[in-house]
Design a protein around this motif. Structure first.
Motif, PDB file in Angstrom:
ATOM      1  N   VAL A  56     -79.807  41.470  10.058  1.00  0.00           N
ATOM      2  CA  VAL A  56     -79.503  40.042  10.057  1.00  0.00           C
ATOM      3  C   VAL A  56     -78.186  39.806   9.316  1.00  0.00           C
ATOM      4  O   VAL A  56     -78.018  40.261   8.186  1.00  0.00           O
ATOM      5  CB  VAL A  56     -80.634  39.235   9.380  1.00  0.00           C
ATOM      6  CG1 VAL A  56     -80.251  37.764   9.263  1.00  0.00           C
ATOM      7  CG2 VAL A  56     -81.946  39.387  10.136  1.00  0.00           C
ATOM      8  N   GLU A  57     -77.286  39.098   9.967  1.00  0.00           N
ATOM      9  CA  GLU A  57     -76.032  38.671   9.341  1.00  0.00           C
ATOM     10  C   GLU A  57     -76.260  37.355   8.598  1.00  0.00           C
ATOM     11  O   GLU A  57     -75.808  37.180   7.482  1.00  0.00           O
ATOM     12  CB  GLU A  57     -74.950  38.459  10.412  1.00  0.00           C
ATOM     13  CG  GLU A  57     -74.470  39.723  11.073  1.00  0.00           C
ATOM     14  CD  GLU A  57     -73.373  40.402  10.287  1.00  0.00           C
ATOM     15  OE1 GLU A  57     -72.456  39.721   9.828  1.00  0.00           O
ATOM     16  OE2 GLU A  57     -73.450  41.629  10.154  1.00  0.00           O
ATOM     17  N   SER A  58     -76.952  36.418   9.284  1.00  0.00           N
ATOM     18  CA  SER A  58     -77.210  35.115   8.669  1.00  0.00           C
ATOM     19  C   SER A  58     -78.286  34.374   9.440  1.00  0.00           C
ATOM     20  O   SER A  58     -78.554  34.666  10.604  1.00  0.00           O
ATOM     21  CB  SER A  58     -75.937  34.258   8.622  1.00  0.00           C
ATOM     22  OG  SER A  58     -75.532  33.904   9.931  1.00  0.00           O
ATOM     23  N   VAL A  59     -78.886  33.420   8.736  1.00  0.00           N
ATOM     24  CA  VAL A  59     -79.846  32.493   9.335  1.00  0.00           C
ATOM     25  C   VAL A  59     -79.428  31.098   8.882  1.00  0.00           C
ATOM     26  O   VAL A  59     -79.129  30.889   7.703  1.00  0.00           O
ATOM     27  CB  VAL A  59     -81.296  32.785   8.884  1.00  0.00           C
ATOM     28  CG1 VAL A  59     -82.258  31.748   9.441  1.00  0.00           C
ATOM     29  CG2 VAL A  59     -81.717  34.185   9.318  1.00  0.00           C
ATOM     30  N   ALA A  60     -79.376  30.172   9.828  1.00  0.00           N
ATOM     31  CA  ALA A  60     -78.989  28.793   9.513  1.00  0.00           C
ATOM     32  C   ALA A  60     -79.899  27.835  10.268  1.00  0.00           C
ATOM     33  O   ALA A  60     -80.424  28.164  11.339  1.00  0.00           O
ATOM     34  CB  ALA A  60     -77.538  28.549   9.896  1.00  0.00           C
ATOM     35  N   ILE A  61     -80.092  26.672   9.699  1.00  0.00           N
ATOM     36  CA  ILE A  61     -80.891  25.635  10.351  1.00  0.00           C
ATOM     37  C   ILE A  61     -79.933  24.726  11.115  1.00  0.00           C
ATOM     38  O   ILE A  61     -79.036  24.119  10.522  1.00  0.00           O
ATOM     39  CB  ILE A  61     -81.701  24.832   9.318  1.00  0.00           C
ATOM     40  CG1 ILE A  61     -82.550  25.758   8.449  1.00  0.00           C
ATOM     41  CG2 ILE A  61     -82.545  23.775  10.009  1.00  0.00           C
ATOM     42  CD1 ILE A  61     -83.533  26.639   9.186  1.00  0.00           C
TER      43      ILE A  61
END
Length: 121
Positions: A56-61
């Motif tokens: 995972v590089e990033s998680v955003a809402i």
């Protein structure tokens, strides 16, 4: 919350998948508490995975549609940062849920899992 051990109920749906270099970006519709209990709109979550390292590089809402002051706390950077570096190979990977927002937190972990599973089909 386990990334790969959550139940099979209320699974997110991939809405978009794009690729730029080694990073694949998924936008998913993920039912949180409000969607499950009241038939409301699901949360929209963006998951970026590096396909070369399968992490995972990033998680955003993108949008949160859960209870103000509780479920909407899934947008907290401290919660989302827990996902960085999680590997598809680590079947025991997990994150800490937000107190009082377990179902909303689970919507995010399931989105990450479905993104990984879609990429690794």
């Amino acid at each position: 919350l386990g990334i790969f051990t959550d139940s099979q109920d209320n699974l997110p749906e991939v809405l978009e998948q794009t690729e730029e270099g080694s990073v694949v970006t998924f936008v998913l519709s993920a039912p949180g508490y409000y969607a499950i209990q009241s038939g409301g709109e699901p949360n929209k979550i963006e998951v970026k995975i590096n396909k070369d390292t399968n992490t995972v590089e990033s998680v955003a809402i993108v949008s949160v549609n859960d209870t103000p002051g509780l479920g909407d706390r899934i947008d907290d950077p401290a919660f989302l940062d827990q996902f960085k570096g999680i590997s598809f190979e680590d079947k025991n990977a997990g994150v800490d849920a937000i107190s009082g927002a377990t179902i909303s937190s689970t919507s995010v972990t399931k989105a990450v899992r479905i993104a990984f599973e879609t990429l690794n089909k």
